[in-house]
Design a protein around this motif. Structure first.
Motif, PDB file in Angstrom:
ATOM      1  N   ARG A 120       0.812  -1.219   0.000  1.00 20.17           N
ATOM      2  CA  ARG A 120       0.000   0.000   0.000  1.00 20.17           C
ATOM      3  C   ARG A 120       0.844   1.266   0.000  1.00 20.17           C
ATOM      4  NH1 ARG A 120      -5.491  -0.479   1.739  1.00 20.17           N
ATOM      5  NH2 ARG A 120      -6.124  -2.660   1.747  1.00 20.17           N
ATOM      6  N   GLY A 121       2.166   1.086   0.025  1.00 26.11           N
ATOM      7  CA  GLY A 121       3.063   2.232  -0.074  1.00 26.11           C
ATOM      8  C   GLY A 121       3.251   3.019   1.202  1.00 26.11           C
ATOM      9  N   LEU A 122       2.948   2.413   2.364  1.00 28.58           N
ATOM     10  CA  LEU A 122       3.120   3.123   3.630  1.00 28.58           C
ATOM     11  C   LEU A 122       4.608   3.259   3.937  1.00 28.58           C
ATOM     12  CD1 LEU A 122       1.161   4.225   5.834  1.00 28.58           C
ATOM     13  CD2 LEU A 122       1.662   2.158   7.132  1.00 28.58           C
ATOM     14  N   GLU A 123       5.007   4.418   4.394  1.00 27.99           N
ATOM     15  CA  GLU A 123       6.423   4.681   4.646  1.00 27.99           C
ATOM     16  C   GLU A 123       6.937   3.801   5.782  1.00 27.99           C
ATOM     17  OE1 GLU A 123       5.969   8.542   7.592  1.00 27.99           O
ATOM     18  OE2 GLU A 123       6.099   8.857   5.422  1.00 27.99           O
ATOM     19  N   PRO A 124       8.240   3.459   5.757  1.00 30.09           N
ATOM     20  CA  PRO A 124       8.816   2.514   6.727  1.00 30.09           C
ATOM     21  C   PRO A 124       8.580   2.879   8.186  1.00 30.09           C
ATOM     22  CG  PRO A 124      10.349   2.882   4.926  1.00 30.09           C
ATOM     23  CD  PRO A 124       9.228   3.843   4.725  1.00 30.09           C
ATOM     24  N   ALA A 125       8.710   4.150   8.531  1.00 26.50           N
ATOM     25  CA  ALA A 125       8.534   4.539   9.929  1.00 26.50           C
ATOM     26  C   ALA A 125       7.124   4.243  10.416  1.00 26.50           C
ATOM     27  CB  ALA A 125       8.858   6.024  10.103  1.00 26.50           C
ATOM     28  N   ARG A 126       6.119   4.500   9.565  1.00 25.32           N
ATOM     29  CA  ARG A 126       4.734   4.234   9.941  1.00 25.32           C
ATOM     30  C   ARG A 126       4.486   2.738  10.005  1.00 25.32           C
ATOM     31  NH1 ARG A 126       1.366   5.769  12.252  1.00 25.32           N
ATOM     32  NH2 ARG A 126      -0.470   5.753  10.889  1.00 25.32           N
ATOM     33  N   ARG A 127       5.126   1.962   9.123  1.00 26.65           N
ATOM     34  CA  ARG A 127       4.975   0.508   9.158  1.00 26.65           C
ATOM     35  C   ARG A 127       5.496  -0.039  10.490  1.00 26.65           C
ATOM     36  NH1 ARG A 127       7.179   0.401   3.556  1.00 26.65           N
ATOM     37  NH2 ARG A 127       9.065  -0.594   4.369  1.00 26.65           N
ATOM     38  N   ASP A 128       6.691   0.395  10.869  1.00 17.26           N
ATOM     39  CA  ASP A 128       7.286  -0.083  12.121  1.00 17.26           C
ATOM     40  C   ASP A 128       6.428   0.296  13.320  1.00 17.26           C
ATOM     41  OD1 ASP A 128       9.382  -1.189  10.756  1.00 17.26           O
ATOM     42  OD2 ASP A 128      10.748   0.499  11.086  1.00 17.26           O
ATOM     43  N   GLU A 129       5.870   1.500  13.289  1.00 20.29           N
ATOM     44  CA  GLU A 129       5.040   1.966  14.401  1.00 20.29           C
ATOM     45  C   GLU A 129       3.810   1.088  14.564  1.00 20.29           C
ATOM     46  OE1 GLU A 129       2.357   5.895  15.594  1.00 20.29           O
ATOM     47  OE2 GLU A 129       3.968   6.091  14.113  1.00 20.29           O
ATOM     48  N   ARG A 130       3.144   0.799  13.450  1.00 19.08           N
ATOM     49  CA  ARG A 130       1.936  -0.035  13.518  1.00 19.08           C
ATOM     50  C   ARG A 130       2.267  -1.457  13.966  1.00 19.08           C
ATOM     51  NH1 ARG A 130      -2.099   1.191   8.415  1.00 19.08           N
ATOM     52  NH2 ARG A 130      -2.117   3.466   8.528  1.00 19.08           N
ATOM     53  N   ILE A 131       3.330  -2.023  13.416  1.00 14.16           N
ATOM     54  CA  ILE A 131       3.705  -3.400  13.761  1.00 14.16           C
ATOM     55  C   ILE A 131       4.071  -3.504  15.234  1.00 14.16           C
ATOM     56  CG2 ILE A 131       5.440  -5.201  13.394  1.00 14.16           C
ATOM     57  CD1 ILE A 131       5.485  -4.262  10.427  1.00 14.16           C
ATOM     58  N   ASP A 132       4.832  -2.538  15.745  1.00  9.21           N
ATOM     59  CA  ASP A 132       5.227  -2.575  17.154  1.00  9.21           C
ATOM     60  C   ASP A 132       4.014  -2.456  18.071  1.00  9.21           C
ATOM     61  OD1 ASP A 132       7.841  -2.841  16.370  1.00  9.21           O
ATOM     62  OD2 ASP A 132       8.364  -0.730  16.646  1.00  9.21           O
ATOM     63  N   THR A 133       3.071  -1.579  17.698  1.00  7.00           N
ATOM     64  CA  THR A 133       1.873  -1.389  18.523  1.00  7.00           C
ATOM     65  C   THR A 133       1.024  -2.658  18.550  1.00  7.00           C
ATOM     66  OG1 THR A 133       1.802   0.983  18.031  1.00  7.00           O
ATOM     67  CG2 THR A 133      -0.236  -0.041  18.821  1.00  7.00           C
ATOM     68  N   VAL A 134       0.765  -3.237  17.376  1.00 10.68           N
ATOM     69  CA  VAL A 134      -0.074  -4.434  17.290  1.00 10.68           C
ATOM     70  C   VAL A 134       0.615  -5.627  17.938  1.00 10.68           C
ATOM     71  CG1 VAL A 134      -1.092  -6.103  15.689  1.00 10.68           C
ATOM     72  CG2 VAL A 134      -1.360  -3.646  15.281  1.00 10.68           C
ATOM     73  N   SER A 135       1.912  -5.751  17.758  1.00 10.26           N
ATOM     74  CA  SER A 135       2.659  -6.861  18.365  1.00 10.26           C
ATOM     75  C   SER A 135       2.574  -6.820  19.883  1.00 10.26           C
ATOM     76  CB  SER A 135       4.124  -6.816  17.932  1.00 10.26           C
ATOM     77  OG  SER A 135       4.238  -6.973  16.539  1.00 10.26           O
ATOM     78  N   GLU A 136       2.605  -5.629  20.431  1.00  6.06           N
ATOM     79  CA  GLU A 136       2.483  -5.473  21.880  1.00  6.06           C
ATOM     80  C   GLU A 136       1.097  -5.905  22.353  1.00  6.06           C
ATOM     81  OE1 GLU A 136       3.814  -4.763  25.657  1.00  6.06           O
ATOM     82  OE2 GLU A 136       4.992  -4.621  23.800  1.00  6.06           O
ATOM     83  N   ILE A 137       0.063  -5.519  21.607  1.00  8.37           N
ATOM     84  CA  ILE A 137      -1.308  -5.880  21.969  1.00  8.37           C
ATOM     85  C   ILE A 137      -1.497  -7.395  21.948  1.00  8.37           C
ATOM     86  CG2 ILE A 137      -3.728  -5.774  21.210  1.00  8.37           C
ATOM     87  CD1 ILE A 137      -3.139  -2.949  20.169  1.00  8.37           C
ATOM     88  N   LEU A 138      -0.921  -8.061  20.934  1.00  9.48           N
ATOM     89  CA  LEU A 138      -1.146  -9.493  20.731  1.00  9.48           C
ATOM     90  C   LEU A 138      -0.086 -10.367  21.395  1.00  9.48           C
ATOM     91  CD1 LEU A 138      -2.220  -9.507  16.968  1.00  9.48           C
ATOM     92  CD2 LEU A 138      -3.690  -9.692  18.967  1.00  9.48           C
ATOM     93  N   GLY A 139       0.890  -9.752  22.044  1.00  6.48           N
ATOM     94  CA  GLY A 139       1.938 -10.532  22.687  1.00  6.48           C
ATOM     95  C   GLY A 139       2.885 -11.201  21.707  1.00  6.48           C
ATOM     96  N   LEU A 140       3.100 -10.565  20.566  1.00  7.73           N
ATOM     97  CA  LEU A 140       3.946 -11.142  19.525  1.00  7.73           C
ATOM     98  C   LEU A 140       5.349 -10.543  19.487  1.00  7.73           C
ATOM     99  CD1 LEU A 140       1.400 -11.347  16.553  1.00  7.73           C
ATOM    100  CD2 LEU A 140       2.358 -13.262  17.839  1.00  7.73           C
ATOM    101  N   THR A 141       5.643  -9.576  20.314  1.00  5.83           N
ATOM    102  CA  THR A 141       6.934  -8.888  20.252  1.00  5.83           C
ATOM    103  C   THR A 141       8.125  -9.849  20.324  1.00  5.83           C
ATOM    104  OG1 THR A 141       5.919  -6.916  21.222  1.00  5.83           O
ATOM    105  CG2 THR A 141       8.333  -7.062  21.275  1.00  5.83           C
ATOM    106  N   PRO A 142       8.119 -10.885  21.196  1.00  3.08           N
ATOM    107  CA  PRO A 142       9.281 -11.779  21.253  1.00  3.08           C
ATOM    108  C   PRO A 142       9.448 -12.667  20.013  1.00  3.08           C
ATOM    109  CG  PRO A 142       7.948 -11.925  23.261  1.00  3.08           C
ATOM    110  CD  PRO A 142       7.139 -11.208  22.242  1.00  3.08           C
ATOM    111  N   TYR A 143       8.435 -12.706  19.149  1.00  2.04           N
ATOM    112  CA  TYR A 143       8.463 -13.647  18.027  1.00  2.04           C
ATOM    113  C   TYR A 143       8.609 -12.964  16.667  1.00  2.04           C
ATOM    114  CZ  TYR A 143       6.258 -16.118  21.887  1.00  2.04           C
ATOM    115  OH  TYR A 143       5.971 -16.629  23.128  1.00  2.04           O
TER     116      TYR A 143
END
Length: 376
Positions: free
Chosen positions: A104-127
């Motif tokens: 979708r062409g989202l810039e890297p910084a915004r991609r990382d921000e969304r992934i980090d936020t969602v990973s924290e919610i779902l407990g996926l950060t260690p994986y």
């Protein structure tokens, strides 16, 4: 966020071969809706039409008051979570979650921000740096959810996402999905053939059969007032017991329903509610939990031949016969009758349901105060 409207939606797979037929449904903004029904009933096809993965033969689909019937899937801002997870095996968790955002062409910084936020919610950060092969089934399901969440869609569409998990993980994920929906507040459609999932998760449930929408309502309302014998038996396990019956005048001027379990006296409120059933061939329905091992006020006693006992720890499911037909009761954990013996059981006539034997449609029943059995 968005509401969804299905306006006389049908899907034909050939001449007069319909997977979905004339479905009308409005799903409110932020609502969690469960599509429930047996295999082949049209629930997944309906979800795929909403996603744009199946063409609509006739009718319209509106998302957020915009007609999306002929709009491409990528332009609907909906996210689908599939039964099979559909993860890329050669990518890490982070890369799987990032892939759609890259497209979708989202810039890297915004991609990382969304992934980090969602990973924290779902407990996926260690994986995040693991590949799917190194994850458990529950962790893979979380990744599939995370990939949908990072897109920040208006609507989540989930097609039997828990069916590949074992019983313990399914129970855990049900709770996680409920909490996640409360946190995000996004409109969610959840397809399942599991009655427990539908009853515990949905704000409303939509029961489908042979491509038709049979009944829509809050889970406990549908459970208490099924519109026909299909809903009555499908919505619970063990299913509702159905017995041939007829409505007769009693010797004291009241009315009774006569069945193989005996004569069920009707209260004046019940008699009034079921007046239209007079002279019709009927089926009387009793749920297994409305049959008891002990006598009680107004309960009707009958003799049952025990066929099988399923001891579940918290309760016993007892299969018995009356007049050669099998029925089921949900009884206390300390009551374990011997197979092959005849025992007295007791049915609660206040909880009976009446159905027309020819149309299978239910006669509207009087309501009761929860837990009291008092008519209101």
């Amino acid at each position: 966020m968005a509401s969804i409207q299905l306006q006389t939606v049908s899907k034909a797979f050939g001449s007069n071969v319909y997977g979905v037929r004339d479905v009308d449904l409005t799903i409110e903004d932020g609502e969690f809706i469960c599509f429930l029904g047996p295999s082949g009933c049209g629930k997944s096809t309906t979800l795929r039409m909403i996603a744009g993965l199946e063409d609509v033969t006739s009718g319209s689909i509106l998302i957020g008051d915009k007609d999306m019937t002929r709009v491409a899937p990528r332009d609907r801002n909906v996210a689908v979570v599939f039964q099979s997870y559909a993860l890329y095996p050669h990518m890490t968790v982070r890369q799987n979650m990032e892939f759609g955002l890259k497209m979708r062409g989202l810039e890297p910084a915004r991609r990382d921000e969304r992934i980090d936020t969602v990973s924290e919610i779902l407990g996926l950060t260690p994986y995040l740096n693991r590949k799917p092969a190194a994850l458990s089934g529950g962790q893979r399901q979380r990744v599939a959810l995370g990939r949908a969440m990072v897109r920040e869609p208006d609507v989540f569409l989930m097609d039997e996402p828990l069916s590949n998990l074992d019983a313990k993980l399914r129970a855990e994920m049900r709770l996680e999905l409920i909490k996640l929906h409360r946190r995000l507040g996004r409109t969610t459609i959840f397809v399942t053939h599991d009655q427990v999932e539908a009853m515990t998760m949905g704000d409303r449930i939509c029961i489908m059969r042979d491509g038709h929408l049979v009944q829509v309502g809050k889970p406990l309302e549908v459970y208490a007032n099924p519109v026909d014998t299909f809903v009555a038996q499908f919505l619970a396990s063990p299913a509702m017991n159905l017995l041939d019956a007829e409505l007769l005048d009693d010797t004291d001027g009241g009315k009774v329903v006569v069945s193989a379990f005996g004569r069920f006296p009707l209260s004046p409120t019940q008699a009034k509610a079921y007046e239209a059933a007079r002279g019709r061939k009927l089926l009387v329905g009793l749920r297994p939990e409305d049959i008891h091992e002990e006598a009680g006020p107004d309960r009707v006693a009958f003799h049952a031949e025990i066929v099988a006992v399923e001891a579940l720890g918290t309760e016993n499911i007892v299969v018995f016969t009356v007049a050669g037909r099998e029925y089921t009761a949900r009884l206390g954990r300390h009551y374990i009758p011997a197979v092959g013996t005849a025992v007295p059981l007791h049915a609660d006539p206040r909880q009976l349901h009446l159905f027309d034997a020819e149309t299978t449609r239910a006669y509207p029943r009087p309501s009761f105060e929860p837990h009291s059995g008092k008519e209101v």
